[in-house]
Enzyme design. Structure first.
Site, PDB file in Angstrom:
ATOM      1  CG  ASP A 193     -19.883  15.958  26.939  1.00  0.00           C
ATOM      2  OD1 ASP A 193     -18.707  15.827  27.316  1.00  0.00           O
ATOM      3  OD2 ASP A 193     -20.303  16.960  26.318  1.00  0.00           O
ATOM      4  CG  HIS A 194     -15.475  11.345  30.659  1.00  0.00           C
ATOM      5  ND1 HIS A 194     -15.861  11.581  31.960  1.00  0.00           N
ATOM      6  CD2 HIS A 194     -14.538  10.370  30.735  1.00  0.00           C
ATOM      7  CE1 HIS A 194     -15.186  10.782  32.772  1.00  0.00           C
ATOM      8  NE2 HIS A 194     -14.381  10.042  32.056  1.00  0.00           N
TER       9      HIS A 194
END
Ligand code: CAO
Length: 429
Positions: free
Chosen positions: A401-402
């Protein structure tokens, strides 16, 4: 020097008494040449009337619903003389090339009687489509990426106005953006296709598990900004050790696959990089860092994908993990797992290594922030100490999850994982 000029209704062919269905400007608005002033609707099409020059609207002389014909006064505009002196002549002097495409005539107030008509080639017209909206509104919606078929029109005959589009956008933005849903996404509906038109078909209902996991996968796919980092781990020595252990434990009915090593290695990497053992809280503004290490394992069952969770992986040995892995995957396939067995995971491993493949992009199992995809190990020539040597390389695909993890951290994580797997003595450190 400024001057007040009239903007008159141009020649629009045979049409007379054409209804105005939208007015995009009001007194005080600064407008640029070519900007749409109002929208007309004939029997066949809607069309925008653009401004003939830059200026400031002094007074709008028409209202929505009015029916106008050629020569009618639309509005008064204040404009600088220098800017517009060439736009139109109060006499019959032809307009210069730039303005020749502009359908709107303008005359100084001092010479309203002049005939300032220019050919209506600049009209933007479009057939009245499914979404009832003028070309300028369609253009506006396109710029914002809005699907007009989803916007409810409040104008005459359900026509979509600029206000409607703006309200639609505001309503979308007001929806929760906390990662709990796909709020604000404007996705157009999938086309409904009658496949039987193209050949024989059979329709089978999706299994309950596929329906449930499908909804979660879809939500996670669209609401989490995923990045997948691919890497390889040299597991040549690990395999030698695994085979030794395998012979020993097979007598106890325990099968030690690479997955048991991966479980331990992943936990070691999570301890080194704690962001991988976290979740965003409901507000989306805080990170919840977990001190326990429960790892989910994707299991392929005849009814679909299930992700049972192995608890406290950090506190268990390889043989214990291999044993539990065998138990939970058997139970999952026999549909004997309670719902609680699928809860509380910190990170997921999805191993397709027993089947094949070289890389894939696993979908994060929210609220977790990362998932490791594992493909099939294969022997590759690796350049070491001046020569190519055959090494068993394991492909790793880490989706993260950036919002929580940066690219550099992800590469550190997979590199560390690779280091641990290539020298399993590190697992006991
Ligand atoms: N490279 C090469 N061989 C591998 C391997 C890898 N990465 N991973 C496993 N293997 C080998 C095993 O050693 C085993 O070999 P032997 O039978 O010769 O000992 C064989 O492949 C089969 O392993 P397995 O699949 O039975 O066991 P596992 O521990 O690797 O995996 C489980 C267990 C439950 C994860 C697996 O059976 C499964 O369901 N995988 C699918 C997961 C899935 O569908 N993920 C996709 C999610 S995204 O849609």
């Amino acid at each position: 020097m400024t001057e007040i000029k009239q903007v008159l209704m141009p020649d629009i062919g045979d049409s007379k008494d054409v209804p105005i269905i939208d007015i995009m400007v009001k007194a005080g608005d600064a407008v640029k040449a070519e900007q749409s002033l109002l929208t007309l609707e004939t029997d066949k099409a809607t069309m925008d009337v653009p401004a003939p020059f830059d200026g400031v609207v002094k007074n709008v002389s028409v209202k929505v619903g009015d029916k106008i014909s050629e020569g009618a006064l639309i509005l008064l505009m204040e404009t600088s003389t220098a800017e517009t002196s060439a736009v139109i002549s109060p006499t019959t002097t032809p307009a210069p090339a730039k303005e020749a495409t502009n359908p709107i005539a303008a005359t100084p107030v001092t010479a309203p009687a002049a005939t300032p008509i220019v050919a209506p080639t600049g009209f933007q017209s479009s057939p009245t489509g499914k979404a009832h909206a003028s070309p300028s509104i369609r253009h506006f919606a396109r710029e914002l990426g809005i699907d007009l078929t989803r916007v409810k029109g409040s104008g005459e005959k359900g026509r979509i106005t600029k206000n409607d589009v703006q309200s639609f956008v505001k309503a979308g933005l007001a929806q929760p953006q906390d990662g709990s849903g796909g709020g604000g996404l404007q996705i157009s509906a999938m086309p409904v296709v009658d496949f039987s038109r193209f050949g024989a078909i059979e329709t089978k209902p999706l299994s309950r598990i596929k329906k449930l996991s499908g909804a979660n996968l879809h939500r996670n796919w669209v609401s989490i900004p995923h990045i997948t980092q691919h890497d390889e781990a040299d597991i040549t020595e690990m395999e030698v050790f695994r085979k030794e252990l395998g012979e020993e434990y097979s007598k106890q009915g325990i099968k030690i696959t690479p997955l048991a090593f991966l479980l331990k290695a992943v936990v070691t990497a999570m301890q080194q990089y704690p962001n991988f053992n976290s979740s965003l809280d409901a507000s989306g503004e805080n990170l919840v860092l977990k001190k326990y290490f429960h790892i989910g394992v994707a299991v392929d069952t005849p009814d679909g994908l299930m992700v049972p969770v192995l608890r406290d992986v950090d506190q268990k040995g390889m043989a214990q993990l291999a044993k539990e892995l065998g138990e939970i995957s058997t139970k999952a396939r026999e549909k004997k797992l309670p719902a609680t067995a699928m809860q509380g995971g910190c990170f997921t491993i999805s191993s397709l290594g027993g089947i094949g493949g070289t890389a894939f992009t696993p979908i994060i199992n929210a609220p977790e922030v990362a998932i490791l995809g594992v493909s099939r190990a294969s022997i590759k020539p690796v350049f070491k100490e001046g020569e190519f040597v055959p090494r068993l390389m394991l492909p790793l695909s880490l989706s993260y999850d950036h919002r929580v993890i940066d690219g550099a951290e992800a590469v550190h994580f997979t590199s560390y994982l690779g280091k641990v797997l290539s020298d399993v003595r590190r697992l006991v450190l």
